[in-house]
Structures are given as structure tokens and as C-alpha cells.
Design a protein around this motif. Structure first.
Motif, PDB file in Angstrom:
ATOM      1  N   GLY A   1      37.832  94.634 -88.922  1.00 22.96           N
ATOM      2  CA  GLY A   1      37.804  96.035 -89.334  1.00 22.96           C
ATOM      3  C   GLY A   1      37.460  96.918 -88.157  1.00 22.96           C
ATOM      4  O   GLY A   1      36.522  96.643 -87.402  1.00 22.96           O
ATOM      5  N   GLY A   2      38.235  97.959 -87.970  1.00 25.07           N
ATOM      6  CA  GLY A   2      37.976  98.884 -86.874  1.00 25.07           C
ATOM      7  C   GLY A   2      37.695 100.268 -87.425  1.00 25.07           C
ATOM      8  O   GLY A   2      36.634 100.816 -87.246  1.00 25.07           O
ATOM      9  N   PHE A   3      38.689 100.809 -88.134  1.00 23.15           N
ATOM     10  CA  PHE A   3      38.551 102.121 -88.770  1.00 23.15           C
ATOM     11  C   PHE A   3      38.110 103.183 -87.779  1.00 23.15           C
ATOM     12  O   PHE A   3      37.345 104.086 -88.113  1.00 23.15           O
TER      13      PHE A   3
ATOM     14  N   SER B   1      50.590 102.820 -84.998  1.00 24.09           N
ATOM     15  CA  SER B   1      51.278 101.560 -84.694  1.00 24.09           C
ATOM     16  C   SER B   1      52.711 101.560 -85.205  1.00 24.09           C
ATOM     17  O   SER B   1      53.637 101.223 -84.465  1.00 24.09           O
ATOM     18  N   THR B   2      52.904 101.914 -86.461  1.00 23.25           N
ATOM     19  CA  THR B   2      54.259 101.922 -87.018  1.00 23.25           C
ATOM     20  C   THR B   2      55.107 103.026 -86.378  1.00 23.25           C
ATOM     21  O   THR B   2      56.218 102.752 -85.916  1.00 23.25           O
ATOM     22  N   PRO B   3      54.606 104.262 -86.328  1.00 23.43           N
ATOM     23  CA  PRO B   3      55.418 105.317 -85.731  1.00 23.43           C
ATOM     24  C   PRO B   3      55.780 105.060 -84.266  1.00 23.43           C
ATOM     25  O   PRO B   3      56.870 105.417 -83.836  1.00 23.43           O
TER      26      PRO B   3
ATOM     27  N   GLY C   1      53.685 106.468 -90.546  1.00 23.49           N
ATOM     28  CA  GLY C   1      52.460 105.688 -90.706  1.00 23.49           C
ATOM     29  C   GLY C   1      51.892 105.855 -92.109  1.00 23.49           C
ATOM     30  O   GLY C   1      52.263 106.761 -92.847  1.00 23.49           O
ATOM     31  N   VAL C   2      50.980 104.955 -92.490  1.00 24.84           N
ATOM     32  CA  VAL C   2      50.386 105.071 -93.823  1.00 24.84           C
ATOM     33  C   VAL C   2      48.890 104.750 -93.841  1.00 24.84           C
ATOM     34  O   VAL C   2      48.183 105.108 -94.769  1.00 24.84           O
ATOM     35  N   GLY C   3      48.400 104.095 -92.780  1.00 25.47           N
ATOM     36  CA  GLY C   3      47.033 103.559 -92.807  1.00 25.47           C
ATOM     37  C   GLY C   3      45.968 104.576 -93.168  1.00 25.47           C
ATOM     38  O   GLY C   3      45.002 104.264 -93.850  1.00 25.47           O
TER      39      GLY C   3
END
Ligand code: MCN
Ligand code: CUM
Length: 808
Positions: A268-270, A571-573, A759-761
Motif C-alpha cells: 500500500g502506498g496511497f 500509470s494507466t494514462p 485512470g481510476v485509482g
């Protein structure tokens, strides 16, 4: 050749885009086979522990390490004096400020690092910490940013010139010794004019309290300096390992090729693990000094007291509208409490992050935002907790302003949102505060959400409940929390997003093996998001090899291509786009190989799922596996052997995911206990890579939103003592408090992302906090509530009811 399986089966076999593939990393995690920093045990390794300040503001008169050094097993005790000759007693922060690595003359927050004890084991180190004698002279403590700007007490003496003048900071002029920056966007005069002449104006002041992501695994590092070959290896809980390598090189003077930074598994980073902490520096210095590896891992209290916090924003807003509810202007001023050092991880040009997304999902013609950053005697930091750079604050602000405006207009807040949404045909849409939103279809999402929960029915039920309450038939009130959010994720582009001058692109490198399996490495690093599963899915669809035969690696700077890491849902974008682009390079070469093998022209073959087919002759094809083998083992005129590709991707814009959330809550006014009856979350993150992973991200983010809205806080007393530094006091929700979440989606692809993904996170947190808070506030709206501050814990909710005379 005859095809034995159908095209559909071939698509399914890839486990590519859109597949709810099970997370490959979980086999390891669920069997205790993860490899975290604290699992790293090297021969001869020593252990570090910090002496920390019990005071929030004090001068250090002396430090006596004799008793600690005399304890058997203690190897060294480092203080600022030891770091000074190396130039490492202060370090640059990611926000362009500087921060003490070890207390240099004074301490500025409770829990600040004062000395670093190195010993044979963690327990001896902890005992020795108790033996270090520090003589403090207490100074006046400031924990209120408004008082800080009025005070004669100078917190950062290093930022005032000898003649008493105040030099500019990293973000321009400073108004007061305790002031960090003023940052503005939009047009203040024009906005004021509109607001002054408006038919309806609503105002609100709100405090978004200080929170902390509190990941399961705390921060830590293991440094190993190999003096024989001059190589430093640093394992640590880093969300941006390449940035850490570059910063470590610039600070230490060790050439970058001689530094290897590794982020192993991260629990976990958050955002908590974006910043650079004194512990990392001290473990490096201690390893250089002692010649053996040194480990530093903080405990829970240290994590809560001293590592990056989130929020601590005091926001003041004015919003104007016509009588019909069309918003005409928005004014926002923020007093931002950054603690003792400005250690936000925002891009250089954006000291208040992307707070200027605060016009939200609405077509607001004119707006102004001003932010003043202020020093106080609290821990530094500021970017953490699924925030995408202050977007959480921005969305909370606008979603509260909308609710307050709805009260002023005596209008339904759902309808008020509908009236003001940016319309589908307005995209790409340039907002008053500068951002260009890439795509959206807000009304469709909103209508779907309201229909799913039977919004009209809920409002009717709420009205009945109010009547029943007034008749004395119930002590429970009902709240309907609404929120509609627009996120901004995927920093870069490099031209306007950098951290400490490092441009925010990302990367992917793919190597296809001869037998048609592959390894891909990226510049990002998963902390639980499931990258090993999902990046393989993007590649599977792009290159036609099953995700099951693609290994994803991240986090080792010796092998992974340079990238800016994982935070801000980038990351996704960004890296996801790099993966798609690298995949397309593979495909381009594969096409030439296929054409050669099939003895046709390059343009006469086309890609189909997992193969290249001769156009119009589907029975003549070469699979990607066959092509991979040929790439290595067959001499092809004019082509190099091998099948590899790399892409460094600088995105043209950020992506703008959005969502519509509804929370239905019952509140007992006598106990202040809220009960979440229903939570509906519709998210639109463009093309969906793995629906199950997305759902997991949303469940997690909503739970963290529930925490923040309903009780979690880093609270200080007037002396600067952290009142919530243990999990007894710091609210972490468990299965007990968490409702059953209903998730839903629409798909509005990003027009500029190679596969249309956004992104969605961070979305569920960004949209979730205002939704939970609005539910509480909405329950009290019929009784006269306008705004109360979070966290809405039982006591505060009870007080709200009490203040509204509901206990009379
Ligand atoms: N995803 C997808 N389809 C999309 C978008 C995303 O399937 N259209 C998937 C991705 O493939 C990835 C996951 O969802 O596996 C998250 O992707 P993304 O939104 O790109 O976010 P990042 O990977 O960059 O993760 C960062 C984000 C942030 S900033 C915080 S804070 C946070 C969050 O992720 N920290 C987390 N979620 C977390 N989840 C876990 N378990 N642990 C953390 O520390
Ligand atoms: Cu801002 S918390 Mo996340 O970006 O790692």
C-alpha cells in the motif's frame, strides 16, 4: 492450415482488454510469499532507529550520545553535525523547499527526526534511542495557519535574511516569514464583478481536515554500499524509484549508474511513499559510514506522526447564479497548511497541485482561485491519499458549494447539477481556470445514477421522514448524499508537468522471447493496484500473445526503463499508453516478418487477434508465436534478428475520468451514529482494462473516503501534540463500518489515449468524500443546516443535531 478454435475463443484466450482476469500477484500475496522491504535480510546488516522530538517547536541546546554509544551493540549515532560535512543535514523537497534530515539547531514538529541510532538489531537500536540525551528549550508553538501569518514567531529561520527581509520562495514572493507562496488562477476582478451583481450568491467556509493514508506497510529502506565496486543499492518503499535514484545521485555525488534503486513489493502506498524521507538518507549515510547494509523501517506511530499527510485546506468560497440556477461565477480562496517544510510532490508549476480543477463538472463562465501556503508546527508533506494533486480538495469544495447554492436557491441539488453540467458536445472543454477536459458525457451518467437509486422515491421518503420526526414518531433522519466529480489524472505532459525538473513521461520496454512469451518492464510501480495483471492485458490485445505468457516487471532501476512512477493515477494514462505504443512497434515488425514468411507484400497482411492473415485469405496466416520464433531463428533480408520495442510516452494531455455517486444514510440524532443504507457508485474511466480490478479500486477508495468523511483525522492540540498517532485514536474502517457498494459504469473513451483509457485509482476517493459528507449534511438540511465540517464522527454529528435544536 485449418483453424481448430473459433475467433471468439482466440480472443478469450488472450485475456486482454476488458477481461476480469484474476490478479496474478495474488498467488504470491495470499500465500505469504510477498517480498517487502522488511523481508530483506542481508549478511551483517545493521538496524537504524530515530530519536524523535517530543516537542513541536523547540531549540536544541545539546545532544549527548555517550550513554547510547556505550550500549553494547550500538555502532553509531548520527546527528546533523555528522551529516553537515557531507552536505546532507538538509535535503531538497519535491516542492523546491528544503528540509532538515536531522534537526539542525531546532525542531519544528512533534516526531521530527533528531538523531539516527545504528545498532546490531532493532531492539538494541530502540533501547539506545532512549539513552540519547537531548536538551530542548521549548518555543511557542503554532498549529493554526491563520495565526501563523499574524505571528512574530518565525518558524523557518533559514528562510529569513540577516537583515530581516524575506527572500522569495520556490514559487515567488512571500508576504510573511511563515508564508510559503501565493498561487492564483483565473480572473479575480471579473469574477468579483459577476458575483457582486448576481441575483443569487451562496457563500461557505469549509475546512478539509488533515488526514493520513496509513498504508498497511509503513515506510522503510535498506541501503547497501559496496565500497569495493563503488555501488550503492537501495531497496525501499518508493512510489517513484527512478526519481529516488536521480535525487540520490544529485545529493550524494555518486554517479547514477552506480546507484541501483529497487522497490520490492509494496504494502500500500496511497501517496504516502512518494516523498523522500530522512530515514532513506540516514540509512544510506549509515551504510557508507559503517560499510555494511543498514535497514530502517518505521513503526506505526512514526508513520502517522511524521510521514506525508493529506489535505489541511481551509477553503472559502462564493458562488453566484441566476434565479433559474445557472451558475455565473465562482471564487475560491484557500489557506493551505503545509506544516514545517513544503514537501508536497506537486509538479513545479503547480504548488497547489491541480486545485484549479475546482470548477468541477460545471460550465462556469468565470472563476478565480487563490491559494496561500503557510508553515506551521506540523509534519511536512501534502500529497497523499488518492488525491491526484489536491483534486480531492477541489471536488469537495465545488460539491459543497453546489449543495449550499441549492439551499440558497431552494432547489433540488440533483437538478441544479443537471442545469450546469458541461454538455457532451462542449468537449474538448476549456474550463475557466485553464484545464482542457478531454471527453465526458455527464448527463447520461447522472441520469443513469439517479434512475438506479430511484432518486425521486428517495426524496419522497425523506420528506415523509422529516414529517414523522417533527411529529415525534422517529429519532432518525435520512440523508441523500450526491456527488458528481471530474478527475484530472495522468501527469504529464512534460511541457507543463515536472517534479524538480524531471519531466513527467513514462515508459515501457517489451522483449518477446523466441517461443512467443514475453517480458515487459515499465517505469511505474504497483503498490497493490495489480499492474502485473493489467499491463499484461493491454499488451495481450496489442501484440496477440496471451496475458498469461507476459511477465510484467517494475521497480528495479537497473532493468526498468526510466519513468516517473505511480501516483496521481498516472500509470494507466501514461505508462499504459507507453505499453500500447511499444506493443504497436512490436506489431509493425511482426507484420514485416509475417509478410516475408507468407511471401506477400507487407500491405497484404493484416492483424487479427493473435496472428497476421493474408487479406481475403483467412486460411493463410502466421500466428504471433510463429512470428516470434522466426524473428530469432530465421534470416530475414533487411531485418535485424529479435523482437523488442521500447516506448517513452509523453502524453498530449491529462485524462478526465468522472463519476456519479449517491449515498443513502440514516442518522440517529441522539447518538450521532450514521448508518449507510446504500452506496451507489458509477464510474467512467474510459476504456476498461480489467473490470474486476477497477471494482476493487473503487471499493478500496470508497472505504478510504468513508474513513475521511466520517472520522479519520490527524488532529493536533495547541501544543502541537499529535492526538491521533495510534490506531486506537485514528479511525481505520473495517468490515464492520463498510456498506455493500453497488458499482456501475459508463464508457467515454479518452480521445488522445492510444486505447482510450483514463485512470481510476483515485476516483472513488475524490468522489466519495463529498458524497458521504453531503449525505450527513443533507440529512440536516430540512432542519436548517448549511455546512458543518468533516470529519463527521458521532460526536460532531450529535453536536450538529444539538445546535439545530433537535434535542430539545
Ligand atoms: N485500470 C483499468 N482500467 C482503466 C483504468 C485503470 O483496469 N481504465 C486498472 C489499472 O490497470 C490498474 C488499476 O486499475 O491496475 C489502477 O490504475 P490507475 O488508475 O492508472 O492508477 P495507478 O496504477 O497509477 O495507481 C495509483 C492510484 C493512486 S494515486 C493511489 S493514491 C492509490 C490507488 O492507485 N494507491 C493504492 N489505488 C491503490 N490501490 C492499492 N491496492 N494500493 C494503493 O497503494
Ligand atoms: Cu496523491 S496519493 Mo496517489 O497520487 O499516490
Amino acid at each position: 492450415m485449418k483453424d481448430e478454435i473459433s475467433r471468439e475463443e482466440r480472443v478469450a484466450g488472450l485475456k486482454g482488454l476488458g477481461c476480469s482476469r484474476k490478479r496474478v500477484e495474488d498467488a504470491r500475496f495470499t500465500q505469504g510469499k510477498g517480498n517487502y522491504v522488511d523481508d530483506i535480510k542481508l549478511p551483517g546488516m545493521l538496524h537504524g532507529d530515530f530519536v524523535r522530538s517530543p516537542y513541536a517547536h523547540a531549540r536544541i541546546k545539546s545532544i549527548n550520545i555517550d550513554a547510547a554509544m556505550a550500549l553494547p551493540g550500538v555502532t553509531a549515532v548520527l546527528t546533523a553535525k555528522d551529516l553537515e560535512p557531507l552536505g546532507l543535514h538538509w535535503m531538497p523537497t519535491l516542492a523546491g523547499d528544503k528540509q532538515m534530515v536531522l534537526a539542525d539547531g531546532k525542531v519544528l514538529f512533534q516526531g521530527q527526526e533528531v538523531a539516527f541510532v545504528v545498532a546490531s538489531d532493532r531492539y538494541v537500536a530502540a533501547d539506545a534511542v532512549e539513552l540519547v540525551e537531548v536538551d530542548y528549550e521549548e518555543l511557542e508553538v503554532i498549529v493554526d495557519p491563520f495565526k501563523s501569518l499574524q505571528s512574530d514567531v518565525v518558524l523557518r529561520e533559514d528562510l529569513v535574511a540577516d537583515d530581516g527581509s524575506i527572500p522569495n520562495g520556490a514559487h515567488g514572493p512571500r508576504k510573511h516569514p511563515n508564508h510559503i507562496f501565493t498561487w492564483e488562477a483565473g480572473e479575480e476582478e471579473a469574477t468579483n464583478q459577476v458575483i457582486d451583481n448576481a441575483a443569487v450568491v451562496a457563500e461557505a467556509e469549509m475546512y478539509y481536515h488533515r488526514t493520513h493514508p496509513c498504508p498497511l506497510e509503513t515506510c522503510g529502506s535498506v541501503a547497501s554500499m559496496d565500497k569495493v565496486n563503488g555501488k550503492l543499492t537501495l531497496w525501499g518503499t518508493f512510489q517513484a524509484p527512478h526519481v529516488v535514484r536521480t535525487v540520490a545521485s544529485l545529493l550524494s555525488g555518486i554517479e547514477e549508474h552506480n546507484i541501483r534503486v529497487v522497490s520490492p513489493d509494496i504494502g500500500g502506498g496511497f501517496g504516502n511513499k512518494v516523498g523522500v524521507y530522512p530515514g532513506y538518507i540516514c540509512s544510506i549515510v549509515a551504510s557508507i559510514v559503517t560499510g555494511v547494509p543498514v535497514k530502517w523501517v518505521e513503526d506505526r506511530m512514526e508513520n502517522l506522526m511524521s510521514t506525508a499527510f493529506a489535505r489541511d485546506y481551509w477553503m472559502k468560497g462564493k458562488i453566484s447564479a441566476t434565479k433559474e440556477g445557472k451558475i455565473t461565477g465562482l471564487h475560491c480562496h484557500v489557506t493551505a497548511d503545509h506544516g514545517a517544510f513544503d514537501a508536497c510532490a506537486d509538479p513545479t508549476k503547480f504548488p497547489a497541485g491541480f486545485m484549479n480543477i475546482c470548477t468541477g463538472s460545471y460550465d462556469i463562465p468565470v472563476a478565480y482561485l487563490g491559494v496561500d501556503g503557510v508553515y506551521t508546527n506540523k509534519a511536512p508533506g501534502g500529497v497523499s491519499y488518492r488525491c491526484s494533486f489536491r483534486v480531492t480538495e477541489a471536488v469537495y469544495f465545488i460539491e459543497r458549494m453546489i449543495e449550499v447554492l441549492a439551499i440558497e436557491l431552494n432547489m433540488d441539488p440533483a437538478e441544479l447539477r443537471s442545469i450546469n453540467f458541461i454538455k457532451k458536445e462542449q468537449f474538448p472543454y476549456t474550463a475557466a481556470l485553464g484545464w482542457e477536459y478531454d471527453s465526458g458525457d455527464y448527463q447520461t451518467a447522472w441520469d443513469k445514477a439517479l434512475k438506479a437509486v430511484d432518486y425521486k422515491g428517495l426524496r419522497a421518503e425523506q420528506a415523509e421522514r422529516v414529517e414523522a420526526f417533527k411529529r415525534g414518531e422517529t429519532r432518525k433522519v435520512m440523508g441523500i448524499g450526491l456527488s458528481f466529480f471530474t478527475e484530472i489524472v495522468g501527469a504529464g505532459p512534460v511541457k507543463n508537468c515536472d517534479i524538480l525538473g524531471m519531466g513527467m513521461f513514462d515508459s515501457c520496454e517489451i522483449r518477446i522471447h523466441p517461443t512467443g512469451s514475453a517480458v515487459a518492464r515499465l517505469g511505474t510501480i504497483s503498490q497493490g493496484q495489480g499492474h502485473a495483471t493489467t499491463f499484461a492485458q493491454i499488451l495481450a490485445t496489442e501484440i496477440g500473445l496471451s496475458a498469461e505468457s507476459i511477465t510484467i516487471e517494475e521497480g528495479d532501476t537497473d532493468t526498468a526503463p526510466y519513468g516517473l512512477g505511480t501516483y496521481g493515477s498516472r500509470s494507466t494514462p501514461v505508462a499504459g499508453a507507453a505499453a500500447a505504443m511499444a506493443g504497436r512497434k512490436i506489431r509493425a515488425k511482426a507484420q514485416m516478418i509475417a509478410a516475408y514468411l507468407l511471401e506477400v507484400h507487407d500491405n497484404d497482411v493484416e492483424f487479427d487477434v493473435d496472428r497476421f492473415v493474408v487479406k481475403g485469405v483467412p486460411e493463410r496466416f502466421k500466428t504471433m508465436k510463429e512470428i516470434a520464433y522466426a524473428a530469432y531463428n530465421q534470416a530475414i533480408p533487411g531485418l535485424e534478428p529479435g523482437l523488442e520495442a521500447v516506448s517513452y510516452y509523453d502524453p498530449p494531455n491529462m485524462t478526465y475520468p468522472f463519476g456519479a455517486y449517491v449515498c443513502v444514510m440514516d442518522i440517529d440524532v441522539d447518538t450521532g451514529v450514521p448508518e449507510i443504507r446504500r452506496f451507489y457508485a458509477l464510474d467512467d474511466c474510459g476504456t476498461r482494462i480489467n473490470p474486476m480490478v477497477i471494482e476493487g479500486q473503487i471499493h478500496g477508495g470508497l472505504t478510504e473516503a468513508l474513513a475521511v468523511a466520517l472520522g479519520q483525522e490527524i488532529a493536533y492540540d495547541d501544543m502541537g501534540n499529535v492526538k491521533t498517532a495510534t490506531l486506537m485514536d485514528f479511525f481505520l474502517p473495517t468490515a464492520w463500518e463498510v456498506p455493500n457498494y453497488e458499482t456501475d459504469f459508463t464508457v467515454t473513451p479518452s480521445p488522445h489515449h492510444p486505447i482510450g483509457a483514463k485512470g481510476v485509482g483515485e476516483s472513488p476517493h475524490v468522489g466519495g468524500v463529498p458524497c458521504f459528507s453531503n449525505a450527513v449534511q443533507d440529512a440536516f438540511r430540512p432542519f436548517g443546516n448549511r455546512h458543518t465540517n468533516m470529519p463527521h464522527d458521532h460526536w460532531r454529528i450529535w453536536q450538529t443535531a444539538n445546535n439545530l435544536g433537535m434535542h430539545d
